[in-house]
Design a protein around this motif. Structure first.
Motif, PDB file in Angstrom:
ATOM      1  N   PHE A   1      50.636  51.548  44.357  1.00  0.00           N
ATOM      2  CA  PHE A   1      51.905  50.943  44.769  1.00  0.00           C
ATOM      3  C   PHE A   1      52.076  49.572  44.094  1.00  0.00           C
ATOM      4  O   PHE A   1      53.124  49.243  43.561  1.00  0.00           O
ATOM      5  CB  PHE A   1      51.938  50.807  46.298  1.00  0.00           C
ATOM      6  N   ILE A   2      51.017  48.790  44.124  1.00  0.00           N
ATOM      7  CA  ILE A   2      51.065  47.425  43.568  1.00  0.00           C
ATOM      8  C   ILE A   2      51.253  47.460  42.051  1.00  0.00           C
ATOM      9  O   ILE A   2      52.078  46.730  41.493  1.00  0.00           O
ATOM     10  CB  ILE A   2      49.771  46.662  43.938  1.00  0.00           C
ATOM     11  N   LEU A   3      50.498  48.323  41.384  1.00  0.00           N
ATOM     12  CA  LEU A   3      50.605  48.413  39.927  1.00  0.00           C
ATOM     13  C   LEU A   3      52.016  48.843  39.523  1.00  0.00           C
ATOM     14  O   LEU A   3      52.583  48.309  38.565  1.00  0.00           O
ATOM     15  CB  LEU A   3      49.553  49.376  39.369  1.00  0.00           C
ATOM     16  N   ASN A   4      52.594  49.784  40.268  1.00  0.00           N
ATOM     17  CA  ASN A   4      53.973  50.205  39.993  1.00  0.00           C
ATOM     18  C   ASN A   4      54.949  49.070  40.242  1.00  0.00           C
ATOM     19  O   ASN A   4      55.864  48.836  39.462  1.00  0.00           O
ATOM     20  CB  ASN A   4      54.373  51.381  40.903  1.00  0.00           C
ATOM     21  N   TYR A   5      54.742  48.378  41.345  1.00  0.00           N
ATOM     22  CA  TYR A   5      55.645  47.296  41.738  1.00  0.00           C
ATOM     23  C   TYR A   5      55.717  46.228  40.645  1.00  0.00           C
ATOM     24  O   TYR A   5      56.784  45.741  40.305  1.00  0.00           O
ATOM     25  CB  TYR A   5      55.164  46.690  43.059  1.00  0.00           C
ATOM     26  N   PHE A   6      54.552  45.884  40.102  1.00  0.00           N
ATOM     27  CA  PHE A   6      54.516  44.815  39.092  1.00  0.00           C
ATOM     28  C   PHE A   6      54.526  45.358  37.659  1.00  0.00           C
ATOM     29  O   PHE A   6      54.378  44.602  36.705  1.00  0.00           O
ATOM     30  CB  PHE A   6      53.294  43.912  39.319  1.00  0.00           C
TER      31      PHE A   6
ATOM     32  N   GLY B   1      36.476  54.017  39.260  1.00  0.00           N
ATOM     33  CA  GLY B   1      36.955  55.192  39.986  1.00  0.00           C
ATOM     34  C   GLY B   1      38.463  55.167  40.064  1.00  0.00           C
ATOM     35  O   GLY B   1      39.127  54.316  39.467  1.00  0.00           O
ATOM     36  N   LYS B   2      38.998  56.128  40.838  1.00  0.00           N
ATOM     37  CA  LYS B   2      40.439  56.301  40.936  1.00  0.00           C
ATOM     38  C   LYS B   2      41.065  55.202  41.809  1.00  0.00           C
ATOM     39  O   LYS B   2      40.569  54.941  42.903  1.00  0.00           O
ATOM     40  CB  LYS B   2      40.665  57.667  41.601  1.00  0.00           C
ATOM     41  N   PRO B   3      42.158  54.594  41.352  1.00  0.00           N
ATOM     42  CA  PRO B   3      42.828  53.608  42.213  1.00  0.00           C
ATOM     43  C   PRO B   3      43.377  54.285  43.461  1.00  0.00           C
ATOM     44  O   PRO B   3      43.840  55.427  43.391  1.00  0.00           O
ATOM     45  CB  PRO B   3      43.985  53.092  41.349  1.00  0.00           C
ATOM     46  N   ASN B   4      43.316  53.613  44.604  1.00  0.00           N
ATOM     47  CA  ASN B   4      43.869  54.208  45.824  1.00  0.00           C
ATOM     48  C   ASN B   4      45.392  54.048  45.846  1.00  0.00           C
ATOM     49  O   ASN B   4      45.987  53.428  44.961  1.00  0.00           O
ATOM     50  CB  ASN B   4      43.192  53.622  47.064  1.00  0.00           C
ATOM     51  N   LYS B   5      46.026  54.613  46.861  1.00  0.00           N
ATOM     52  CA  LYS B   5      47.496  54.633  46.932  1.00  0.00           C
ATOM     53  C   LYS B   5      48.087  53.231  47.015  1.00  0.00           C
ATOM     54  O   LYS B   5      49.139  52.946  46.472  1.00  0.00           O
ATOM     55  CB  LYS B   5      47.939  55.433  48.154  1.00  0.00           C
ATOM     56  N   GLU B   6      47.397  52.377  47.772  1.00  0.00           N
ATOM     57  CA  GLU B   6      47.870  50.994  47.902  1.00  0.00           C
ATOM     58  C   GLU B   6      47.848  50.309  46.535  1.00  0.00           C
ATOM     59  O   GLU B   6      48.819  49.657  46.129  1.00  0.00           O
ATOM     60  CB  GLU B   6      46.950  50.261  48.884  1.00  0.00           C
ATOM     61  N   THR B   7      46.756  50.496  45.815  1.00  0.00           N
ATOM     62  CA  THR B   7      46.632  49.899  44.481  1.00  0.00           C
ATOM     63  C   THR B   7      47.705  50.437  43.541  1.00  0.00           C
ATOM     64  O   THR B   7      48.317  49.680  42.780  1.00  0.00           O
ATOM     65  CB  THR B   7      45.225  50.192  43.900  1.00  0.00           C
TER      66      THR B   7
ATOM     67  N   GLY C   1      51.313  37.770  41.515  1.00  0.00           N
ATOM     68  CA  GLY C   1      51.629  38.913  42.371  1.00  0.00           C
ATOM     69  C   GLY C   1      50.403  39.792  42.595  1.00  0.00           C
ATOM     70  O   GLY C   1      50.156  40.268  43.713  1.00  0.00           O
ATOM     71  N   LEU C   2      49.640  40.019  41.553  1.00  0.00           N
ATOM     72  CA  LEU C   2      48.428  40.843  41.675  1.00  0.00           C
ATOM     73  C   LEU C   2      47.409  40.156  42.585  1.00  0.00           C
ATOM     74  O   LEU C   2      46.770  40.795  43.428  1.00  0.00           O
ATOM     75  CB  LEU C   2      47.798  41.099  40.295  1.00  0.00           C
ATOM     76  N   MET C   3      47.273  38.842  42.413  1.00  0.00           N
ATOM     77  CA  MET C   3      46.304  38.097  43.231  1.00  0.00           C
ATOM     78  C   MET C   3      46.729  38.083  44.702  1.00  0.00           C
ATOM     79  O   MET C   3      45.910  38.289  45.604  1.00  0.00           O
ATOM     80  CB  MET C   3      46.174  36.654  42.705  1.00  0.00           C
ATOM     81  N   LEU C   4      48.011  37.851  44.917  1.00  0.00           N
ATOM     82  CA  LEU C   4      48.533  37.853  46.288  1.00  0.00           C
ATOM     83  C   LEU C   4      48.281  39.214  46.942  1.00  0.00           C
ATOM     84  O   LEU C   4      47.845  39.298  48.099  1.00  0.00           O
ATOM     85  CB  LEU C   4      50.040  37.539  46.272  1.00  0.00           C
ATOM     86  N   SER C   5      48.537  40.281  46.189  1.00  0.00           N
ATOM     87  CA  SER C   5      48.329  41.635  46.719  1.00  0.00           C
ATOM     88  C   SER C   5      46.873  41.845  47.130  1.00  0.00           C
ATOM     89  O   SER C   5      46.585  42.455  48.166  1.00  0.00           O
ATOM     90  CB  SER C   5      48.709  42.681  45.670  1.00  0.00           C
ATOM     91  N   ALA C   6      45.959  41.340  46.319  1.00  0.00           N
ATOM     92  CA  ALA C   6      44.527  41.488  46.632  1.00  0.00           C
ATOM     93  C   ALA C   6      44.194  40.767  47.939  1.00  0.00           C
ATOM     94  O   ALA C   6      43.465  41.287  48.780  1.00  0.00           O
ATOM     95  CB  ALA C   6      43.680  40.950  45.486  1.00  0.00           C
TER      96      ALA C   6
ATOM     97  N   LEU D   1      50.648  47.639  52.477  1.00  0.00           N
ATOM     98  CA  LEU D   1      49.602  48.215  53.335  1.00  0.00           C
ATOM     99  C   LEU D   1      49.988  49.625  53.774  1.00  0.00           C
ATOM    100  O   LEU D   1      49.153  50.523  53.837  1.00  0.00           O
ATOM    101  CB  LEU D   1      49.354  47.325  54.554  1.00  0.00           C
ATOM    102  N   LYS D   2      51.274  49.826  54.064  1.00  0.00           N
ATOM    103  CA  LYS D   2      51.716  51.164  54.494  1.00  0.00           C
ATOM    104  C   LYS D   2      51.526  52.179  53.373  1.00  0.00           C
ATOM    105  O   LYS D   2      51.158  53.321  53.631  1.00  0.00           O
ATOM    106  CB  LYS D   2      53.180  51.118  54.940  1.00  0.00           C
ATOM    107  N   ALA D   3      51.760  51.763  52.140  1.00  0.00           N
ATOM    108  CA  ALA D   3      51.566  52.684  50.996  1.00  0.00           C
ATOM    109  C   ALA D   3      50.121  53.189  50.984  1.00  0.00           C
ATOM    110  O   ALA D   3      49.861  54.337  50.627  1.00  0.00           O
ATOM    111  CB  ALA D   3      51.903  51.982  49.685  1.00  0.00           C
ATOM    112  N   GLY D   4      49.201  52.332  51.412  1.00  0.00           N
ATOM    113  CA  GLY D   4      47.787  52.706  51.420  1.00  0.00           C
ATOM    114  C   GLY D   4      47.411  53.632  52.554  1.00  0.00           C
ATOM    115  O   GLY D   4      46.315  54.194  52.567  1.00  0.00           O
TER     116      GLY D   4
END
Ligand code: MG
Ligand code: MG
Ligand code: MG
Length: 307
Positions: free
Chosen positions: A49-54, A41-47, A140-145, A185-188
């Motif tokens: 944010f993370i994908l953009n960040y990394f 499905g569609k990634p949420n806003k928090e996700t 970074g991805l793991m930490l975000s999760a 978290l705020k991005a989400g």
């Protein structure tokens, strides 16, 4: 080797997306080149944010699965939460941190689960067990999760192991956990461009409670009142969803990530389960649940016990 599809649950959350990408990385490092991460499905806003960040691309959308396809499941095992047709797939591995429910295979498999706060915490252990070094981006991805699933270590699902692993990953990724975690978290919590229908599907899970079909959706917010401005539309969307999917009981938990409480909107013909389980009286289909932030530990078990 034939192609292997890696994916997490429907209504993907951050752990599901990140753990799919991370598992793909680990499998490739172990020499399994024909593996690919997908999303249901569609990634949420928090996700996002993370994908953009990394600067990492979202996994491709997977809409159906062929019979006998080789799959690896992360962050779920329940067929009700997986892709349609999962019953006929060849499940090679499961890496998960949920109760085992509605799951069955015809052949032996690698099944690794632990009662920790996040699938990424278990994946960290698999990197260690296999002596595979974790690159900064993957860290970074793991930490975000972990930050996402534990709400920055505040959820009752968070264990000592999650915190220790997160600290190690933060070092590798060179990230300040508190500052980055709060931004993430705020991005989400930005729900501004979701319709009511989308809102109840951002993070939504179906489960069985003593024969009842129960759906619990959750949204994170920094301000519960803001979300409640759309209450009438949300309730209409819930009613439509319940009818289309024959749901007996629906709870939307609007979770205040700053103060660690939830406001629940509950609809269905078994409201007594929620009233009894949480010792509340629903008013206007609503109840405030102090200290409740975890669907897995604080909501689903209560509904199951009282159904
Ligand atoms: Mg998840
Ligand atoms: Mg998870
Ligand atoms: Mg979650």
């Amino acid at each position: 080797m034939e192609k292997v599809f890696i994916f997490g649950h429907k209504s993907p959350d951050t752990d599901t997306i990140m753990s799919s990408l991370v598992m793909e990385n680990l499998e490739r490092k172990l020499g399994n080149s024909d593996v690919k991460a997908y999303r249901l499905g569609k990634p949420n806003k928090e996700t996002e944010f993370i994908l953009n960040y990394f600067k990492v691309e979202a996994p491709e959308l997977l809409e159906k699965i062929e019979e006998k396809a080789n799959v690896i499941l992360v962050d779920h095992n329940s067929f009700a939460q997986s892709i349609d047709g999962i019953e006929k797939a060849n499940i090679l591995k499961v890496i998960d941190h949920h109760c085992v429910s509605g799951f069955e295979t015809a052949t032996p498999l690698f099944y690794y689960a632990k009662p920790v706060g996040c699938t990424a915490t278990i994946l960290y252990e698999l990197y260690q067990m296999n002596n595979v070094e974790i690159e900064p981006t993957i860290a970074g991805l793991m930490l975000s999760a972990i930050i996402s699933d534990t709400l920055l270590f505040k959820s009752p699902t968070c264990t000592k192991e999650d915190v220790e692993v997160a600290e190690k990953l933060a070092k590798i990724a060179n990230i300040n956990i508190e500052a980055y975690g709060m931004d993430m978290l705020k991005a989400g919590t930005d729900l501004s461009d979701f319709s009511a229908e989308e809102l109840i599907n951002i993070d939504s899970k179906e489960f069985d409670a003593n024969g009842l079909k129960v759906q619990v959706a959750q949204v994170n917010t920094a301000c519960i009142e803001d979300v409640l401005k759309g209450k009438a539309d949300i309730e209409n969307a819930i009613r439509k969803f319940m009818e289309a999917n024959s749901i007996d009981l629906f709870m939307l938990a609007i979770t205040d990530i700053i103060n660690s409480n939830s406001q629940a909107i509950v609809l269905g013909n078994r409201l007594d389960i929620v009233e009894k389980g949480f010792n509340v009286k629903l008013e206007d289909n609503m109840a405030f649940l102090p200290g409740v932030v975890s669907r897995k530990k604080q909501i689903i078990p209560v509904i199951k016990e009282n159904a």
